[in-house]
Design a protein around this motif. Structure first.
Motif, PDB file in Angstrom:
ATOM      1  N   HIS A  73       0.827  -1.212   0.000  1.00 18.82           N
ATOM      2  CA  HIS A  73       0.000   0.000   0.000  1.00 18.82           C
ATOM      3  C   HIS A  73       0.857   1.255   0.000  1.00 18.82           C
ATOM      4  O   HIS A  73       0.470   2.263  -0.601  1.00 18.82           O
ATOM      5  CB  HIS A  73      -0.931   0.005   1.211  1.00 18.82           C
ATOM      6  CG  HIS A  73      -1.975  -1.062   1.146  1.00 18.82           C
ATOM      7  ND1 HIS A  73      -3.288  -0.796   0.876  1.00 18.82           N
ATOM      8  CD2 HIS A  73      -1.894  -2.414   1.287  1.00 18.82           C
ATOM      9  CE1 HIS A  73      -3.977  -1.929   0.867  1.00 18.82           C
ATOM     10  NE2 HIS A  73      -3.150  -2.916   1.106  1.00 18.82           N
ATOM     11  N   GLU A  74       2.000   1.208   0.693  1.00 20.02           N
ATOM     12  CA  GLU A  74       2.896   2.357   0.788  1.00 20.02           C
ATOM     13  C   GLU A  74       4.318   1.871   0.934  1.00 20.02           C
ATOM     14  O   GLU A  74       4.555   0.815   1.524  1.00 20.02           O
ATOM     15  CB  GLU A  74       2.577   3.176   2.051  1.00 20.02           C
ATOM     16  CG  GLU A  74       1.822   4.443   1.837  1.00 20.02           C
ATOM     17  CD  GLU A  74       1.636   5.219   3.138  1.00 20.02           C
ATOM     18  OE1 GLU A  74       2.616   5.805   3.654  1.00 20.02           O
ATOM     19  OE2 GLU A  74       0.499   5.227   3.631  1.00 20.02           O
ATOM     20  N   ILE A  75       5.240   2.665   0.417  1.00 20.81           N
ATOM     21  CA  ILE A  75       6.663   2.414   0.615  1.00 20.81           C
ATOM     22  C   ILE A  75       7.240   3.675   1.249  1.00 20.81           C
ATOM     23  O   ILE A  75       7.048   4.771   0.730  1.00 20.81           O
ATOM     24  CB  ILE A  75       7.393   2.114  -0.713  1.00 20.81           C
ATOM     25  CG1 ILE A  75       6.774   0.891  -1.398  1.00 20.81           C
ATOM     26  CG2 ILE A  75       8.887   1.917  -0.469  1.00 20.81           C
ATOM     27  CD1 ILE A  75       7.313   0.621  -2.782  1.00 20.81           C
ATOM     28  N   ARG A  76       7.928   3.494   2.370  1.00 18.55           N
ATOM     29  CA  ARG A  76       8.536   4.631   3.060  1.00 18.55           C
ATOM     30  C   ARG A  76      10.023   4.379   3.250  1.00 18.55           C
ATOM     31  O   ARG A  76      10.477   3.243   3.304  1.00 18.55           O
ATOM     32  CB  ARG A  76       7.883   4.851   4.425  1.00 18.55           C
ATOM     33  CG  ARG A  76       6.421   5.240   4.320  1.00 18.55           C
ATOM     34  CD  ARG A  76       5.883   5.627   5.659  1.00 18.55           C
ATOM     35  NE  ARG A  76       4.469   5.986   5.564  1.00 18.55           N
ATOM     36  CZ  ARG A  76       3.847   6.734   6.442  1.00 18.55           C
ATOM     37  NH1 ARG A  76       4.500   7.220   7.486  1.00 18.55           N
ATOM     38  NH2 ARG A  76       2.577   7.008   6.302  1.00 18.55           N
ATOM     39  N   LEU A  77      10.757   5.482   3.365  1.00 22.79           N
ATOM     40  CA  LEU A  77      12.200   5.441   3.583  1.00 22.79           C
ATOM     41  C   LEU A  77      12.490   6.171   4.888  1.00 22.79           C
ATOM     42  O   LEU A  77      11.941   7.252   5.128  1.00 22.79           O
ATOM     43  CB  LEU A  77      12.907   6.124   2.402  1.00 22.79           C
ATOM     44  CG  LEU A  77      14.421   6.043   2.335  1.00 22.79           C
ATOM     45  CD1 LEU A  77      14.900   4.597   2.212  1.00 22.79           C
ATOM     46  CD2 LEU A  77      14.929   6.867   1.145  1.00 22.79           C
ATOM     47  N   ASP A  78      13.352   5.607   5.730  1.00 21.18           N
ATOM     48  CA  ASP A  78      13.633   6.246   7.017  1.00 21.18           C
ATOM     49  C   ASP A  78      14.509   7.490   6.844  1.00 21.18           C
ATOM     50  O   ASP A  78      14.996   7.780   5.747  1.00 21.18           O
ATOM     51  CB  ASP A  78      14.248   5.246   7.998  1.00 21.18           C
ATOM     52  CG  ASP A  78      15.743   5.044   7.819  1.00 21.18           C
ATOM     53  OD1 ASP A  78      16.215   5.064   6.665  1.00 21.18           O
ATOM     54  OD2 ASP A  78      16.433   4.864   8.826  1.00 21.18           O
ATOM     55  N   VAL A  83      16.796   2.300   5.512  1.00 20.97           N
ATOM     56  CA  VAL A  83      15.819   1.273   5.856  1.00 20.97           C
ATOM     57  C   VAL A  83      14.520   1.590   5.124  1.00 20.97           C
ATOM     58  O   VAL A  83      14.073   2.733   5.121  1.00 20.97           O
ATOM     59  CB  VAL A  83      15.542   1.198   7.381  1.00 20.97           C
ATOM     60  CG1 VAL A  83      14.474   0.144   7.688  1.00 20.97           C
ATOM     61  CG2 VAL A  83      16.815   0.906   8.159  1.00 20.97           C
ATOM     62  N   VAL A  84      13.926   0.564   4.524  1.00 21.55           N
ATOM     63  CA  VAL A  84      12.658   0.711   3.813  1.00 21.55           C
ATOM     64  C   VAL A  84      11.553   0.102   4.666  1.00 21.55           C
ATOM     65  O   VAL A  84      11.739  -0.952   5.283  1.00 21.55           O
ATOM     66  CB  VAL A  84      12.732  -0.005   2.440  1.00 21.55           C
ATOM     67  CG1 VAL A  84      11.376  -0.065   1.770  1.00 21.55           C
ATOM     68  CG2 VAL A  84      13.751   0.683   1.548  1.00 21.55           C
ATOM     69  N   LEU A  85      10.412   0.774   4.695  1.00 23.64           N
ATOM     70  CA  LEU A  85       9.229   0.278   5.380  1.00 23.64           C
ATOM     71  C   LEU A  85       8.141   0.054   4.341  1.00 23.64           C
ATOM     72  O   LEU A  85       7.810   0.969   3.580  1.00 23.64           O
ATOM     73  CB  LEU A  85       8.746   1.279   6.431  1.00 23.64           C
ATOM     74  CG  LEU A  85       7.422   0.970   7.129  1.00 23.64           C
ATOM     75  CD1 LEU A  85       7.537  -0.296   7.980  1.00 23.64           C
ATOM     76  CD2 LEU A  85       6.977   2.153   7.978  1.00 23.64           C
ATOM     77  N   LEU A  86       7.620  -1.173   4.292  1.00 23.99           N
ATOM     78  CA  LEU A  86       6.507  -1.487   3.405  1.00 23.99           C
ATOM     79  C   LEU A  86       5.250  -1.617   4.243  1.00 23.99           C
ATOM     80  O   LEU A  86       5.207  -2.429   5.174  1.00 23.99           O
ATOM     81  CB  LEU A  86       6.745  -2.808   2.665  1.00 23.99           C
ATOM     82  CG  LEU A  86       8.006  -2.949   1.830  1.00 23.99           C
ATOM     83  CD1 LEU A  86       8.070  -4.343   1.218  1.00 23.99           C
ATOM     84  CD2 LEU A  86       8.088  -1.884   0.763  1.00 23.99           C
ATOM     85  N   LEU A  87       4.243  -0.832   3.955  1.00 21.07           N
ATOM     86  CA  LEU A  87       2.941  -0.990   4.584  1.00 21.07           C
ATOM     87  C   LEU A  87       2.156  -1.894   3.659  1.00 21.07           C
ATOM     88  O   LEU A  87       1.900  -1.545   2.498  1.00 21.07           O
ATOM     89  CB  LEU A  87       2.267   0.365   4.780  1.00 21.07           C
ATOM     90  CG  LEU A  87       3.040   1.325   5.696  1.00 21.07           C
ATOM     91  CD1 LEU A  87       2.340   2.665   5.768  1.00 21.07           C
ATOM     92  CD2 LEU A  87       3.209   0.740   7.080  1.00 21.07           C
ATOM     93  N   ILE A  88       1.797  -3.072   4.169  1.00 21.09           N
ATOM     94  CA  ILE A  88       1.278  -4.129   3.298  1.00 21.09           C
ATOM     95  C   ILE A  88      -0.027  -4.722   3.802  1.00 21.09           C
ATOM     96  O   ILE A  88      -0.394  -4.569   4.963  1.00 21.09           O
ATOM     97  CB  ILE A  88       2.319  -5.262   3.123  1.00 21.09           C
ATOM     98  CG1 ILE A  88       2.696  -5.929   4.475  1.00 21.09           C
ATOM     99  CG2 ILE A  88       3.599  -4.753   2.482  1.00 21.09           C
ATOM    100  CD1 ILE A  88       2.122  -7.279   4.655  1.00 21.09           C
TER     101      ILE A  88
END
Length: 132
Positions: A73-78, A83-88
């Protein structure tokens, strides 16, 4: 040709960045894996989680064997861009190869026997029935 946004990601000396998969609705952390630039680019374009398997030394399209895919749903970068955060959304409710919802199913407990790891989440499906 790499996209400009990929150049902003600080991949390590092996060309990898850690990726956290978090349930977009509950906020529960489901797993941590690694991505290279190709995996991150494919994830961004398909909105399906793709990782780099260090043990297999190849791209790993989450769910390719188990059917337990991850819709991104979203891809974020710290803030440090490393570090990558995937909201899934976890399809099938199982993110872990052990048949559990999350890879983080062990909690450090401390009792009369001292500190020890205790499994605190149930197996949803026997892995032997997932990986034939």
């Amino acid at each position: 040709m790499q996209k400009a946004w990929l150049n902003q990601v600080k991949f390590d000396a092996h060309g990898l960045v850690p990726a956290i998969a978090q349930d977009a609705e509950s906020g529960k952390v489901l797993m941590v894996a690694w991505m290279n630039a190709e995996a991150l680019a494919e994830t961004a374009s398909t909105r399906r989680a793709v990782y780099w398997s260090r043990s297999r030394n190849r791209l790993w399209r989450k769910g390719e064997e188990s059917g337990h895919t991850q819709e991104v749903h979203e891809i974020r970068l710290d803030c440090d861009a490393d570090v990558v955060l995937l909201l899934i959304k976890q399809i099938g409710g199982i993110a872990c190869h052990t048949g559990r919802e999350s890879c983080f199913f062990q909690r450090l407990d401390n009792d009369d026997n001292g500190p020890h790891w205790k499994s605190v989440e149930p197996v949803i499906k026997d892995p032997k029935k997932i990986y034939l």
